[in-house]
Motif scaffolding. Structure first.
Motif, short mmCIF file in Angstrom:
data_model
loop_
_atom_site.label_atom_id
_atom_site.label_comp_id
_atom_site.label_asym_id
_atom_site.label_seq_id
_atom_site.Cartn_x
_atom_site.Cartn_y
_atom_site.Cartn_z
N VAL A 137 -6.68 8.36 -0.90
CA VAL A 137 -7.01 7.38 -1.94
C VAL A 137 -5.95 7.40 -3.04
CG1 VAL A 137 -8.72 6.74 -3.70
CG2 VAL A 137 -9.47 7.54 -1.45
N ARG A 138 -5.46 8.57 -3.38
CA ARG A 138 -4.38 8.69 -4.38
C ARG A 138 -3.19 7.82 -3.99
NH1 ARG A 138 -1.63 14.18 -3.77
NH2 ARG A 138 -0.75 12.99 -2.02
N GLU A 139 -2.81 7.86 -2.71
CA GLU A 139 -1.67 7.08 -2.25
C GLU A 139 -1.99 5.58 -2.27
OE1 GLU A 139 1.32 8.38 -1.69
OE2 GLU A 139 0.41 10.29 -2.31
N ILE A 140 -3.21 5.21 -1.91
CA ILE A 140 -3.58 3.79 -1.90
C ILE A 140 -3.55 3.21 -3.31
CG2 ILE A 140 -5.50 2.20 -1.43
CD1 ILE A 140 -6.32 4.20 0.84
N LEU A 141 -3.94 3.99 -4.31
CA LEU A 141 -3.99 3.50 -5.69
C LEU A 141 -2.61 3.25 -6.27
CD1 LEU A 141 -6.93 5.63 -7.18
CD2 LEU A 141 -6.98 3.26 -6.36
N ARG A 142 -1.56 3.61 -5.55
CA ARG A 142 -0.20 3.25 -5.99
C ARG A 142 0.00 1.73 -5.92
NH1 ARG A 142 3.24 7.74 -6.26
NH2 ARG A 142 2.52 9.59 -5.13
N TYR A 143 -0.85 1.04 -5.17
CA TYR A 143 -0.79 -0.42 -5.06
C TYR A 143 -1.78 -0.99 -6.07
CZ TYR A 143 1.52 0.78 -0.66
OH TYR A 143 2.38 1.30 0.28
N PRO A 144 -1.33 -1.56 -7.16
CA PRO A 144 -2.24 -1.89 -8.28
C PRO A 144 -3.29 -2.95 -7.94
CG PRO A 144 -0.03 -2.80 -8.64
CD PRO A 144 0.07 -1.88 -7.46
N GLN A 145 -3.10 -3.72 -6.89
CA GLN A 145 -4.05 -4.76 -6.56
C GLN A 145 -5.21 -4.28 -5.70
OE1 GLN A 145 -1.22 -4.25 -5.06
NE2 GLN A 145 -1.27 -4.81 -2.89
N THR A 146 -5.18 -3.02 -5.27
CA THR A 146 -6.16 -2.54 -4.29
C THR A 146 -7.44 -2.03 -4.94
OG1 THR A 146 -5.12 -0.35 -4.30
CG2 THR A 146 -4.39 -1.91 -2.61
N HIS A 147 -8.54 -2.20 -4.18
CA HIS A 147 -9.82 -1.58 -4.50
C HIS A 147 -10.30 -0.84 -3.25
CE1 HIS A 147 -9.56 -4.45 -7.80
NE2 HIS A 147 -10.46 -3.70 -8.44
#
Length: 497
Positions: free
Chosen positions: A292-302
């Motif tokens: 999840v930490r890595e996914i949150l690098r993409y600011p548009q993601t939930h």
């Protein structure tokens, strides 16, 4: 008195089943392959009960005395069974031998209990009433134990204390029986003294249970154990040496803080960076919050995170070191955490996602193996939006080569196109993943800032396989025939020999 003796039947039946469940669960935790472990433990236990019942025919005199002595022996052997097994696993190579010796001894003693008690009741009731009532309370005790074990004993007491608690129950039954059967006992005070001594011994063991478990676990792991938790699903252990934190689930390493970034960057970015319009992300497993930490690098993601074990998500939401490691990802307002079985949650949900990260533990047993089947991947496919992708952690293509390519084939048989890839993680060695989609895949040309391992230039290299890791002829993993678990167990067993 008859009613009290029937309650005794209920209690000793519950105790016997708890010891059996403890042995099976411990073997599954420590050795994997839960179906094999429970099957062999139950088979040995039932056979031993038959031996005990057969041996009861040779008890001609002093039946009441023998019954109390059997209760005390069951209390000691059963009560300390999990303690002995933990220590044996940590310090010797004789875990499996001790496991089946203990199961056989406990089963034999439990097999003696009911025939002796029925003989004690035979002079008080008609035979049909003795058999009917004894078997009724025996089955009720088994039902109670089977419900208490997963719901109360394991999550709140752990394996060691659960066995010791029911050892105390057995010893208390022995002491109570010296009162109920006092007219049939030639030396009741001697037996009462033995009962008190066994109760004291088991109480001391219960008090020292956490210390015993920590001593065993300290020997099992190379680094000092700094945190342990037991949930209904797994044993969680955290070790630390200087700046290196390591997480183990049921004795299996999940990550090292020194190099986990390699694993999690490779898990997330080759797929997600190729989907610039991805908004809704699903993570299955991954309760540590590192993916999840890595996914949150993409600011548009939930992100929706579905993990079975609330102990895991709670630990990585509240523990200071774990929060530092995952960047507080599970506290983010862009993250929704759901504690549920992934298979059941998907079956009951209508939500769809642009990118799915499947970060389950390795398929070392059938409970996890169901999450690597064609049935699961077909269900998962229904929750992926057009143009979306799935990535699956897929064990080592070097050390578990057949298992890796079986996962790839399973995804393809579920109607998906696949792109397998791998990298080197120092804590694990070569590790593999499989990207899957109903559509095509284009390598990403840009990656988020701040990555420590991946670059746009290194991503294409991940998809290159040397000769010793290339595909093998393997079968797909199906719900009714989990060949993947057998591939995995056979290959890793060869490595550890």
């Amino acid at each position: 008195m008859n009613a009290a003796l029937f309650v005794t039947v209920l209690l000793i039946a519950a105790c016997g089943l708890v010891y059996e469940l403890v042995a099976g669960a411990l073997a599954s935790y420590l050795l994997g392959d839960s179906v094999m472990q429970f099957s062999t433990v139950i088979g040995t236990y039932l056979f031993a009960m038959g031996v005990g019942s057969w041996l009861s025919r040779w008890v001609h005199k002093g039946v009441a005395t023998r019954f109390v002595m059997v209760e005390l022996m069951v209390a000691v052997v059963g009560g300390f069974s999990s303690t002995l097994l933990f220590l044996a696993f940590a310090w010797t190579d004789a875990f499996q031998l001790l496991l089946y010796v203990l199961v056989f001894i406990i089963g034999t003693l439990v097999g003696l209990e009911i025939p002796l008690l029925m003989r004690l009741l035979s002079g008080r009731l008609e035979f049909k009433d003795v058999v009917g009532n004894v078997l009724t309370f025996d089955y009720l005790g088994a039902l109670g134990a089977s419900l208490l074990f997963p719901l109360v004993l394991v999550p709140h007491l752990g394996m060691v204390r659960a066995a010791l608690l029911f050892g105390l129950v057995n010893a208390a039954v022995g002491l109570w029986s010296t009162h109920l059967l006092r007219d049939a006992l030639p030396r009741p005070r001697v037996l009462q003294a033995w009962c008190v001594a066994v109760l004291a011994l088991l109480t001391a063991g219960f008090v020292a249970a956490e210390r015993i478990t920590r001593t065993a676990e300290t020997s099992m792991y190379a680094d000092p154990v700094v945190l342990t938790r037991t949930s209904p699903y797994q044993r969680i252990v955290l070790t630390a040496w200087r700046s290196d934190l390591r997480l183990f689930l049921n004795g299996h390493l999940q990550f090292s803080s020194r190099d986990e970034y390699r694993y999690h960057e490779a898990l997330v970015h080759p797929g997600l960076a190729a989907l610039p319009d991805a908004r809704r992300i699903l993570v299955l497993g991954g309760g540590d919050g590192l993916a999840v930490r890595e996914i949150l690098r993409y600011p548009q993601t939930h992100v929706t995170l579905v993990d079975l074990d609330p102990e895991m998500t709670d630990l990585f939401t509240t523990h200071a070191e774990m929060v530092r490691l995952n960047g507080g990802s599970l506290r983010s307002p862009r993250v929704r955490v759901i504690n549920a079985d992934a298979f059941r949650w998907l079956d009951g949900s209508r939500e769809t996602f642009d990118f799915v990260v499947v970060d389950f533990p390795d398929p070392s047993n059938y409970a996890v193996g169901k999450l690597y089947t064609t049935a699961f991947y077909r269900l998962l496919k229904q929750h992926v939006n057009p143009g979306g992708m799935i990535v699956v952690q897929s064990t080592s293509p070097l050390f578990a080569r057949r298992a890796f390519w079986s996962i790839d084939r399973t995804l393809r048989e579920a109607g998906l196109r696949t792109w397998p890839y791998h990298l080197y993680v120092p804590s694990f060695g070569e590790w593999g993943f499989v990207l899957a989609s109903r559509d095509g895949y284009t390598l990403p040309t840009e990656l988020p800032a701040g990555l420590r391992y991946l670059t746009p230039g290194t991503v294409p290299q991940l998809f290159e396989f040397p000769t010793d890791m290339r595909p093998l002829p393997v079968q797909a993993n199906r719900l009714d025939d989990q060949v993947l678990v057998r591939y995995y167990s056979d290959e890793w067993e060869q490595i550890t020999r």
